[in-house]
Write a protein that holds these residues in place. Structure first.
Motif, PDB file in Angstrom:
ATOM      1  N   LEU A 186       0.860  -1.013   0.054  1.00 29.37           N
ATOM      2  CA  LEU A 186      -0.088  -0.003   0.171  1.00 29.37           C
ATOM      3  C   LEU A 186       0.829   1.326   0.101  1.00 29.37           C
ATOM      4  CD1 LEU A 186      -2.843  -0.992   2.559  1.00 29.37           C
ATOM      5  CD2 LEU A 186      -2.738  -1.257   0.049  1.00 29.37           C
ATOM      6  N   SER A 187       0.467   2.179  -0.721  1.00 31.74           N
ATOM      7  CA  SER A 187       1.231   3.495  -0.640  1.00 31.74           C
ATOM      8  C   SER A 187       0.278   4.793  -0.471  1.00 31.74           C
ATOM      9  CB  SER A 187       1.968   3.529  -2.103  1.00 31.74           C
ATOM     10  OG  SER A 187       2.438   4.581  -2.195  1.00 31.74           O
ATOM     11  N   GLY A 188       0.768   5.826   0.183  1.00 27.11           N
ATOM     12  CA  GLY A 188       0.021   6.972   0.441  1.00 27.11           C
ATOM     13  C   GLY A 188       0.705   8.049   1.320  1.00 27.11           C
ATOM     14  N   LEU A 189      -0.106   9.115   1.406  1.00 24.41           N
ATOM     15  CA  LEU A 189       0.580  10.249   2.316  1.00 24.41           C
ATOM     16  C   LEU A 189       0.211  10.057   3.598  1.00 24.41           C
ATOM     17  CD1 LEU A 189      -0.536  13.130   0.053  1.00 24.41           C
ATOM     18  CD2 LEU A 189       1.744  12.054  -0.217  1.00 24.41           C
ATOM     19  N   GLU A 190       1.070  10.780   4.474  1.00 31.12           N
ATOM     20  CA  GLU A 190       0.645  10.650   6.010  1.00 31.12           C
ATOM     21  C   GLU A 190      -0.434  11.785   6.234  1.00 31.12           C
ATOM     22  OE1 GLU A 190       1.423   8.582   7.747  1.00 31.12           O
ATOM     23  OE2 GLU A 190       3.158   7.523   7.217  1.00 31.12           O
ATOM     24  N   PRO A 191      -1.232  11.628   7.314  1.00 28.96           N
ATOM     25  CA  PRO A 191      -1.090  10.562   8.414  1.00 28.96           C
ATOM     26  C   PRO A 191      -1.992   9.580   7.971  1.00 28.96           C
ATOM     27  CG  PRO A 191      -2.857  12.249   8.938  1.00 28.96           C
ATOM     28  CD  PRO A 191      -2.132  12.833   7.615  1.00 28.96           C
ATOM     29  N   GLN A 192      -2.833   9.460   6.491  1.00 34.24           N
ATOM     30  CA  GLN A 192      -3.638   8.584   6.363  1.00 34.24           C
ATOM     31  C   GLN A 192      -3.029   7.087   6.160  1.00 34.24           C
ATOM     32  OE1 GLN A 192      -3.243  11.449   4.709  1.00 34.24           O
ATOM     33  NE2 GLN A 192      -5.083  12.335   4.292  1.00 34.24           N
ATOM     34  N   LEU A 193      -1.643   6.923   5.902  1.00 32.79           N
ATOM     35  CA  LEU A 193      -0.895   5.802   5.770  1.00 32.79           C
ATOM     36  C   LEU A 193      -0.872   5.102   7.374  1.00 32.79           C
ATOM     37  CD1 LEU A 193       0.319   3.682   3.662  1.00 32.79           C
ATOM     38  CD2 LEU A 193       2.291   4.759   4.283  1.00 32.79           C
ATOM     39  N   THR A 194      -0.574   6.077   8.126  1.00 35.55           N
ATOM     40  CA  THR A 194      -0.307   5.419   9.545  1.00 35.55           C
ATOM     41  C   THR A 194      -1.702   4.954   9.991  1.00 35.55           C
ATOM     42  OG1 THR A 194       1.736   6.903   9.979  1.00 35.55           O
ATOM     43  CG2 THR A 194       0.195   6.023  11.905  1.00 35.55           C
ATOM     44  N   ALA A 195      -2.992   5.834   9.627  1.00 41.16           N
ATOM     45  CA  ALA A 195      -3.911   5.485   9.951  1.00 41.16           C
ATOM     46  C   ALA A 195      -4.576   3.936   9.662  1.00 41.16           C
ATOM     47  CB  ALA A 195      -5.260   6.517   9.655  1.00 41.16           C
ATOM     48  N   VAL A 196      -4.071   3.588   8.425  1.00 42.42           N
ATOM     49  CA  VAL A 196      -4.527   2.243   7.611  1.00 42.42           C
ATOM     50  C   VAL A 196      -3.723   1.333   8.508  1.00 42.42           C
ATOM     51  CG1 VAL A 196      -4.085   0.988   5.836  1.00 42.42           C
ATOM     52  CG2 VAL A 196      -5.000   3.293   5.448  1.00 42.42           C
ATOM     53  N   GLU A 197      -2.427   1.678   8.655  1.00 40.29           N
ATOM     54  CA  GLU A 197      -1.490   0.699   9.439  1.00 40.29           C
ATOM     55  C   GLU A 197      -1.981   0.395  10.788  1.00 40.29           C
ATOM     56  OE1 GLU A 197       3.458   0.448  10.595  1.00 40.29           O
ATOM     57  OE2 GLU A 197       2.560   2.340  10.102  1.00 40.29           O
ATOM     58  N   GLU A 198      -2.408   1.088  11.363  1.00 40.98           N
ATOM     59  CA  GLU A 198      -3.120   1.101  12.805  1.00 40.98           C
ATOM     60  C   GLU A 198      -4.318  -0.017  12.804  1.00 40.98           C
ATOM     61  OE1 GLU A 198      -3.771   4.959  14.279  1.00 40.98           O
ATOM     62  OE2 GLU A 198      -1.699   5.237  14.984  1.00 40.98           O
ATOM     63  N   ALA A 199      -5.203   0.324  11.547  1.00 39.36           N
ATOM     64  CA  ALA A 199      -6.373  -0.412  11.422  1.00 39.36           C
ATOM     65  C   ALA A 199      -6.044  -1.737  10.982  1.00 39.36           C
ATOM     66  CB  ALA A 199      -7.094   0.126  10.270  1.00 39.36           C
ATOM     67  N   LEU A 200      -4.745  -2.051  10.438  1.00 36.31           N
ATOM     68  CA  LEU A 200      -4.382  -3.396  10.020  1.00 36.31           C
ATOM     69  C   LEU A 200      -3.987  -4.194  11.352  1.00 36.31           C
ATOM     70  CD1 LEU A 200      -2.476  -2.582   6.521  1.00 36.31           C
ATOM     71  CD2 LEU A 200      -4.302  -4.238   6.943  1.00 36.31           C
ATOM     72  N   ARG A 201      -3.343  -3.457  12.163  1.00 32.50           N
ATOM     73  CA  ARG A 201      -2.910  -3.909  13.367  1.00 32.50           C
ATOM     74  C   ARG A 201      -3.961  -4.438  14.341  1.00 32.50           C
ATOM     75  NH1 ARG A 201      -0.049   0.090  15.017  1.00 32.50           N
ATOM     76  NH2 ARG A 201       1.852  -0.294  13.909  1.00 32.50           N
ATOM     77  N   GLU A 202      -5.015  -3.589  14.152  1.00 31.89           N
ATOM     78  CA  GLU A 202      -6.223  -3.917  15.061  1.00 31.89           C
ATOM     79  C   GLU A 202      -6.864  -5.128  14.559  1.00 31.89           C
ATOM     80  OE1 GLU A 202      -8.575  -0.530  15.279  1.00 31.89           O
ATOM     81  OE2 GLU A 202      -7.265   0.649  16.493  1.00 31.89           O
ATOM     82  N   ALA A 203      -6.760  -5.468  13.315  1.00 33.48           N
ATOM     83  CA  ALA A 203      -7.413  -6.394  12.621  1.00 33.48           C
ATOM     84  C   ALA A 203      -6.462  -7.791  12.697  1.00 33.48           C
ATOM     85  CB  ALA A 203      -7.859  -6.202  11.270  1.00 33.48           C
ATOM     86  N   ARG A 204      -5.482  -7.582  13.167  1.00 32.02           N
ATOM     87  CA  ARG A 204      -4.278  -8.521  13.208  1.00 32.02           C
ATOM     88  C   ARG A 204      -3.844  -9.041  11.673  1.00 32.02           C
ATOM     89  NH1 ARG A 204      -3.752 -10.485  18.455  1.00 32.02           N
ATOM     90  NH2 ARG A 204      -5.464  -9.927  19.802  1.00 32.02           N
ATOM     91  N   VAL A 205      -3.805  -8.088  11.021  1.00 30.02           N
ATOM     92  CA  VAL A 205      -3.197  -8.433   9.688  1.00 30.02           C
ATOM     93  C   VAL A 205      -1.734  -8.001   9.375  1.00 30.02           C
ATOM     94  CG1 VAL A 205      -3.278  -7.872   7.105  1.00 30.02           C
ATOM     95  CG2 VAL A 205      -5.588  -8.047   8.598  1.00 30.02           C
ATOM     96  N   ALA A 206      -0.661  -8.802   9.189  1.00 31.12           N
ATOM     97  CA  ALA A 206       0.608  -8.587   9.272  1.00 31.12           C
ATOM     98  C   ALA A 206       0.974  -7.229   8.116  1.00 31.12           C
ATOM     99  CB  ALA A 206       1.271  -9.718   8.831  1.00 31.12           C
ATOM    100  N   ALA A 207       1.578  -6.472   8.771  1.00 34.89           N
ATOM    101  CA  ALA A 207       1.995  -5.412   7.850  1.00 34.89           C
ATOM    102  C   ALA A 207       3.214  -4.574   8.414  1.00 34.89           C
ATOM    103  CB  ALA A 207       1.044  -4.227   7.924  1.00 34.89           C
ATOM    104  N   ARG A 208       4.069  -4.376   7.378  1.00 37.66           N
ATOM    105  CA  ARG A 208       5.384  -3.684   7.941  1.00 37.66           C
ATOM    106  C   ARG A 208       5.906  -2.511   6.808  1.00 37.66           C
ATOM    107  NH1 ARG A 208       9.329  -4.970   4.368  1.00 37.66           N
ATOM    108  NH2 ARG A 208       9.145  -6.673   2.974  1.00 37.66           N
ATOM    109  N   ARG A 209       6.645  -1.685   7.434  1.00 40.48           N
ATOM    110  CA  ARG A 209       6.833  -0.356   6.507  1.00 40.48           C
ATOM    111  C   ARG A 209       7.898  -0.862   5.513  1.00 40.48           C
ATOM    112  NH1 ARG A 209       4.847   4.861   6.807  1.00 40.48           N
ATOM    113  NH2 ARG A 209       3.188   4.651   8.450  1.00 40.48           N
ATOM    114  N   VAL A 210       7.748  -0.547   4.268  1.00 42.24           N
ATOM    115  CA  VAL A 210       8.865  -0.553   3.286  1.00 42.24           C
ATOM    116  C   VAL A 210       9.710   0.440   3.495  1.00 42.24           C
ATOM    117  CG1 VAL A 210       9.242  -0.450   0.610  1.00 42.24           C
ATOM    118  CG2 VAL A 210       7.274  -1.631   1.769  1.00 42.24           C
ATOM    119  N   PRO A 211      11.102   0.482   3.506  1.00 45.52           N
ATOM    120  CA  PRO A 211      12.069   1.685   3.396  1.00 45.52           C
ATOM    121  C   PRO A 211      11.857   2.549   2.364  1.00 45.52           C
ATOM    122  CG  PRO A 211      13.289  -0.292   3.907  1.00 45.52           C
ATOM    123  CD  PRO A 211      11.780  -0.915   3.201  1.00 45.52           C
TER     124      PRO A 211
END
Length: 339
Positions: A186-211
């Motif tokens: 997934l790709s996007g601007l902040e702070p929306q990308l962080t919001a999606v990352e938090e939603a995935l964490r709450e849903a227990r979907v594995a996600a990690r930041r790309v450098p």
């Protein structure tokens, strides 16, 4: 066509049992010290890297200094460093393959790797490539803070979080790459990308930041892609001398596309279809897949393909998973290819 070389110094082309498809990685593959072990001991690689840095002028001097430094002034994950260095390393390794007599049948690049593939195929020369790398970095400099997120899910499973989906902010976050089944970036601007990352964490979907510090391959950089397209004015675009299999379309680049500045520039804002492109390629036959960049990320993805798991195709990375022992690793890989 690829740049001319002294015929007396070039080994005769090899004819392996499988045709060679060269894979060029993109943003996220960069590592501190990547391929620096080849700089000096490997003459072709060194000459090409030096030529590229020279063509960039003062910018190239700073780029080389940061590449070779343990404490770079500009972080390697910044687009102004990662993008031109990934291009240069991939292209220089491609030229090294040619110098050793390996003749690829296909070139396939991920993100900035597609431009390295185009340069090796002779769509544009290295001088124009250096100009385009500089222009690409400049175009992205005007984009706001963002990033990329690797998620263990299929694109359709993420639709409710993305641009236009219920619960997703329109235009904020989008699919940036399809790297493998159930491996989406997934790709996007902040702070929306962080919001999606938090939603995935709450849903227990594995996600990690790309450098990555920028939202590559998303609608957020559409304006940068338009700016980048203007940089192609005066650049001579030619038909590929080696077939380029595009990760923008999932099929070979057609002659009219190769001559179209928009085809190459707008790739910046379009998703990278790596897995569909690789799958389509391997449906056309068995290949030796040679990765020309750091980290072996594309090699790991390719090894998941049924054609590779069944050993009908094989994978040969040219660099080790982590920096160190670059020269020995490259020489062993070349031995495998040439025998």
């Amino acid at each position: 066509m690829p740049p001319a070389t002294d015929a007396s110094a070039v080994p005769p082309p090899v004819s392996p049992a499988r045709p060679v498809a060269v894979l060029f990685p993109g943003q996220g593959a960069q590592q501190p010290g990547m391929a620096t072990g080849l700089y000096g001991p490997e003459p072709v690689f060194t000459a090409v890297m030096d030529e590229f840095f020279t063509l960039l002028g003062r910018e190239g001097e700073e780029l080389r200094e940061d590449w070779l430094s343990e404490r770079p002034r500009v972080p390697l994950d910044d687009a102004s460093r990662a993008q031109p260095l990934l291009f240069a390393v991939g292209y220089a390794l491609g030229r090294t393959l040619l110098a050793h007599g390996v003749r690829p049948a296909v070139l396939l690049g991920h993100s900035i790797g597609e431009l390295a593939a185009a340069a090796l195929a002779g769509v544009f020369d290295l001088a124009d490539a250096a100009w385009l790398m500089s222009a690409r970095s400049a175009a992205m400099a005007g984009v706001g803070p963002g990033g990329m997120l690797a998620v263990a899910a299929r694109p359709e499973e993420l639709a409710h979080l993305l641009a236009g989906g219920s619960g997703g902010a329109p235009g904020a976050v989008a699919v940036g790459a399809v790297n493998a089944p159930a491996q989406t970036v997934l790709s996007g601007l902040e702070p929306q990308l962080t919001a999606v990352e938090e939603a995935l964490r709450e849903a227990r979907v594995a996600a990690r930041r790309v450098p990555a510090r920028q939202a590559f391959h998303s609608p957020a950089v559409a304006g940068a892609a338009d700016v980048f397209e203007t940089a192609f004015r005066g650049v001579s675009l030619n038909s590929p001398g080696i077939r380029v299999w595009s990760t923008r379309t999932g099929r070979p680049v057609r002659p009219h596309e190769a001559a179209d500045a928009g085809f190459w520039a707008q790739q910046l804002a379009e998703p990278v279809l790596f897995w569909p492109a690789l799958d389509n390629l391997l449906r056309h036959g068995d290949f030796t897949l040679v990765e020309t960049g750091p980290g072996q990320g594309l090699s790991m993805l390719a090894r998941r393909h049924p054609q590779v798991r069944s050993r009908r195709s094989r994978v040969v990375p040219l660099l080790p998973p982590r920096p160190g022992g670059d020269l020995a690793f490259l020489r062993t890989a070349l031995t495998h290819l040439l025998t």
